[in-house]
Enzyme design. Structure first.
Site, PDB file in Angstrom:
ATOM      1  N   HIS A   1       0.850  -1.202   0.000  1.00 54.55           N
ATOM      2  CA  HIS A   1       0.000   0.000   0.000  1.00 54.55           C
ATOM      3  C   HIS A   1       0.884   1.249   0.000  1.00 54.55           C
ATOM      4  CE1 HIS A   1      -2.924  -2.645   2.495  1.00 54.55           C
ATOM      5  NE2 HIS A   1      -3.413  -2.582   1.282  1.00 54.55           N
TER       6      HIS A   1
ATOM      7  N   LYS B   1     -17.640  -7.337   8.126  1.00 55.81           N
ATOM      8  CA  LYS B   1     -16.272  -7.855   8.060  1.00 55.81           C
ATOM      9  C   LYS B   1     -15.641  -7.889   9.440  1.00 55.81           C
ATOM     10  CE  LYS B   1     -13.032  -7.397   4.236  1.00 55.81           C
ATOM     11  NZ  LYS B   1     -12.440  -6.472   3.268  1.00 55.81           N
TER      12      LYS B   1
HETATM   13  P1  ADP Z   1      -9.406  -4.378  -0.155  1.00 51.19           P
HETATM   14  O1  ADP Z   1     -10.184  -4.766   1.060  1.00 51.19           O
HETATM   15  O2  ADP Z   1     -10.112  -3.381  -1.051  1.00 51.19           O
HETATM   16  O3  ADP Z   1      -8.768  -5.510  -0.902  1.00 51.19           O
HETATM   17  P2  ADP Z   1      -6.757  -3.732   0.694  1.00 51.19           P
HETATM   18  O4  ADP Z   1      -6.466  -2.908   1.900  1.00 51.19           O
HETATM   19  O5  ADP Z   1      -6.356  -5.163   0.754  1.00 51.19           O
HETATM   20  O6  ADP Z   1      -8.267  -3.516   0.468  1.00 51.19           O
HETATM   21  O7  ADP Z   1      -6.109  -3.102  -0.593  1.00 51.19           O
HETATM   22  C1  ADP Z   1      -6.348  -1.775  -1.009  1.00 51.19           C
HETATM   23  C2  ADP Z   1      -5.645  -1.518  -2.345  1.00 51.19           C
HETATM   24  O8  ADP Z   1      -4.251  -1.744  -2.199  1.00 51.19           O
HETATM   25  C3  ADP Z   1      -6.077  -2.408  -3.498  1.00 51.19           C
HETATM   26  O9  ADP Z   1      -6.050  -1.674  -4.695  1.00 51.19           O
HETATM   27  C4  ADP Z   1      -5.014  -3.456  -3.548  1.00 51.19           C
HETATM   28  O10 ADP Z   1      -4.868  -3.997  -4.852  1.00 51.19           O
HETATM   29  C5  ADP Z   1      -3.818  -2.626  -3.205  1.00 51.19           C
HETATM   30  N1  ADP Z   1      -2.745  -3.470  -2.669  1.00 51.19           N
HETATM   31  C6  ADP Z   1      -2.820  -4.381  -1.693  1.00 51.19           C
HETATM   32  N2  ADP Z   1      -1.626  -4.981  -1.481  1.00 51.19           N
HETATM   33  C7  ADP Z   1      -0.780  -4.423  -2.364  1.00 51.19           C
HETATM   34  C8  ADP Z   1       0.606  -4.613  -2.699  1.00 51.19           C
HETATM   35  N3  ADP Z   1       1.355  -5.525  -2.098  1.00 51.19           N
HETATM   36  N4  ADP Z   1       1.139  -3.844  -3.651  1.00 51.19           N
HETATM   37  C9  ADP Z   1       0.368  -2.910  -4.283  1.00 51.19           C
HETATM   38  N5  ADP Z   1      -0.922  -2.707  -4.060  1.00 51.19           N
HETATM   39  C10 ADP Z   1      -1.499  -3.442  -3.112  1.00 51.19           C
END
Ligand code: ADP
Length: 151
Positions: free
Chosen positions: A17, A41
């Site tokens: 992120h 959730k």
């Molecule tokens: P969600 O519950 O929407 O999946 P997340 O917090 O898991 O929420 O992810 C939010 C965003 O961050 C999404 O666009 C996801 O693809 C992106 N994301 C998650 N992990 C990674 C990573 N390792 N690298 C880049 N982007 C990521």
């Protein structure tokens, strides 16, 4: 003003992120990190903890704002006047999933989704893997920014 919403659960914020947000800051005037609240959730970290991890990680980045929201992401974008949704893509599964959502959002609004490919070094990281490592008492600190610490 080019404002992008970066929505997610951030349970917890990971280096993946972090990388997307840092790169988003160069593309937009403001990146609003929006923690989605979903009553159905179960989260490992409370909303307050998740918010604090992000606030601390971006405390020196004035172009980053942190908010929480409920309901449809596109409705929230309209509320805060964000024309773009920022999402990260790690793999083909992310692409298929995100494609359907982005098409739907485009059908229902004029909001464009901008995808950034993950950095190779963080492409394998997910919040669910981080939670597994934490549950099993592994060293999760190599997967998250310094602000994310389990008490
Ligand atoms: P969600 O519950 O929407 O999946 P997340 O917090 O898991 O929420 O992810 C939010 C965003 O961050 C999404 O666009 C996801 O693809 C992106 N994301 C998650 N992990 C990674 C990573 N390792 N690298 C880049 N982007 C990521």
């Amino acid at each position: 003003m080019k404002r992008a919403l970066f929505p997610g659960s951030f349970d917890p914020l990971t280096l993946g992120h972090y990388d997307i947000i840092k790169r988003g800051v160069h593309l937009f005037d403001e990146v609003v990190i929006a923690i989605g609240i979903n009553a159905d959730k179960k989260y490992m970290f409370s909303l307050d903890e998740r918010k604090k991890f992000i606030e601390e990680a971006f405390k020196d980045e004035p172009k980053v704002k942190i908010v929480t929201y409920k309901g449809m992401t596109i409705d929230f974008c309209k509320e805060i006047d964000a024309e773009f949704i920022l999402r990260g893509l790690r793999n083909p599964a992310d692409f298929e999933f995100e494609k359907a959502i982005a098409h739907t959002n485009r059908m229902l609004s004029k909001i464009e989704t901008i995808f950034l490919l993950t950095a190779a070094s963080t492409s394998y990281i997910s919040s669910s893997i981080v939670r597994d490592v934490i549950r099993n008492k592994g060293d999760y600190t190599v997967l998250v920014p310094d602000s994310v610490r389990v008490k």
